[in-house]
Enzyme design. Structure first.
Site, PDB file in Angstrom:
ATOM      1  N   ASP A 160      -3.688 -15.096  -9.454  1.00  0.00           N
ATOM      2  CA  ASP A 160      -4.726 -14.490 -10.286  1.00  0.00           C
ATOM      3  C   ASP A 160      -4.844 -15.295 -11.581  1.00  0.00           C
ATOM      4  O   ASP A 160      -4.547 -14.811 -12.661  1.00  0.00           O
ATOM      5  CB  ASP A 160      -4.346 -13.021 -10.560  1.00  0.00           C
ATOM      6  CG  ASP A 160      -5.403 -12.297 -11.381  1.00  0.00           C
ATOM      7  OD1 ASP A 160      -6.571 -12.743 -11.400  1.00  0.00           O
ATOM      8  OD2 ASP A 160      -5.054 -11.278 -12.015  1.00  0.00           O
TER       9      ASP A 160
HETATM   10  C1  SPV Z   1      -7.083  -6.854 -11.934  1.00  0.00           C
HETATM   11  O1  SPV Z   1      -6.899  -5.891 -11.187  1.00  0.00           O
HETATM   12  O2  SPV Z   1      -7.335  -7.989 -11.533  1.00  0.00           O
HETATM   13  C2  SPV Z   1      -7.018  -6.659 -13.378  1.00  0.00           C
HETATM   14  C3  SPV Z   1      -6.205  -5.592 -13.894  1.00  0.00           C
HETATM   15  O3  SPV Z   1      -7.594  -7.436 -14.092  1.00  0.00           O
HETATM   16  S1  SPV Z   1      -4.636  -6.231 -14.192  1.00  0.00           S
HETATM   17  O4  SPV Z   1      -4.172  -6.946 -13.032  1.00  0.00           O
HETATM   18  O5  SPV Z   1      -3.863  -5.053 -14.499  1.00  0.00           O
HETATM   19  O6  SPV Z   1      -4.734  -7.114 -15.346  1.00  0.00           O
HETATM   20 MG    MG Z   2      -8.187  -9.100 -13.162  1.00  0.00          MG
END
Ligand code: SPV
Ligand code: MG
Length: 292
Positions: A54
């Site tokens: 991510d």
């Molecule tokens: C996601 O779900 O990608 C978010 C929320 O941005 S978090 O992972 O909690 O940052």
């Molecule tokens: Mg996110």
């Protein structure tokens, strides 16, 4: 009622709303079947399902392709995690227009710099200059015109180690830039910062939160604080990891798919979730025959 309108109503209602994370058509269908009123197309969960990190490793068009599958699979509104908008005001507004055309109900952008890193990883979170992010919001709102499509501004102030005061200042600038709601994110184990933010913010705009590290806080606290919506941002994806690992481990060890610890969805459940019966009915209707 359009998906955008439904999401807007949910954000503006006095009731606490809930968005469940989904990362593909299947998880979106399951969230809808279990009664959730809206979906969070999580960047973290979609990236994970694609097998990448991510940190903007999947491109925005790749992620919107996943969103398109979800839009096709469900009729509840989908709020898309648009990370930082993948560049400047121009990439952000192109993202928003495309997401709207695909049938999403809204997009959330966060005030970090590209490429962002997942908020739970490390301490190197850099915030974008506040005016630059506000310009992004304004450009997106201008691009959307009078559309109902929701634009949520997320401040990562607390994730970057800044104060609740700075989070409030940033949120106010984003409100004035035209945001339809504020997502305030925290990774503390308790909700104190969120509560302090909400108390000071009042009802200027709907507040959206994501209790991952402070998931133990009862939702009654969020109701008392006037929070508009809770995002369960990653739980389906994490539940899937546990279930898939267990199944793979057991089946490999036992050389059998009937091992005691393997709990599998009956084939019929899969068929039900995908509405196979509808295809069979229509087969009769349109061809006079049957596909089975
Ligand atoms: C996601 O779900 O990608 C978010 C929320 O941005 S978090 O992972 O909690 O940052
Ligand atoms: Mg996110």
């Amino acid at each position: 009622m359009s998906a955008s309108h439904q999401l807007r109503e949910m954000l503006n209602s006095q009731e606490l709303g809930f968005l469940m994370e989904a990362h593909d058509g299947l998880s979106a269908r399951i969230a809808e079947a279990e009664g959730f009123e809206a979906i969070w197309a999580s960047g973290y969960s979609m990236s994970t399902a694609l097998g990448v990190r991510d940190s903007d490793e999947a491109s925005w068009s790749q992620l919107l392709t996943v969103v398109e599958w979800m839009v096709d699979a469900v009729s509840i509104p989908i709020l898309v995690d648009g990370d930082t908008g993948y560049g400047n005001f121009n990439t952000a507004r192109r993202f928003v227009r495309k997401a709207e055309r695909l049938g999403a109900a809204g997009v959330c952008f966060e005030d970090k710099v590209f490429p962002k890193m997942n908020s739970f990883v490390g301490d190197g979170h850099r915030l974008a200059p506040v005016e630059e992010f506000a310009g992004k919001i304004r450009a997106c709102k201008d691009a959307l015109g009078s559309s109902d499509f929701c634009l949520i501004a997320r401040t990562e102030s607390l994730i970057a180690g800044r104060s609740v005061g700075e989070a409030l200042e940033r949120a106010e600038v984003y409100r004035q830039a035209g945001a339809d709601g504020i997502f305030i994110h925290s990774r503390k184990p308790a909700a104190d910062e969120i509560e302090a933010f909400a108390a000071e913010w009042g009802s200027r705009l709907p507040i959206v939160i994501s209790p991952t590290t402070y998931a133990g806080t009862p939702t009654s606290v969020f109701r008392e604080r006037g929070i508009s919506a809770v995002i369960w941002a990653n739980q389906s994806m994490r539940a899937a990891i546990v279930a898939m690992r267990r199944a793979c481990r057991e089946i490999r060890q036992a050389e059998s798919a009937t091992a005691a610890d393997v709990e599998l969805a009956p084939l019929n459940e899969v068929f039900k979730l995908m509405h196979y019966e509808e295809l069979e009915l229509d087969e009769r209707r349109y061809t006079g025959g049957s596909i089975t």
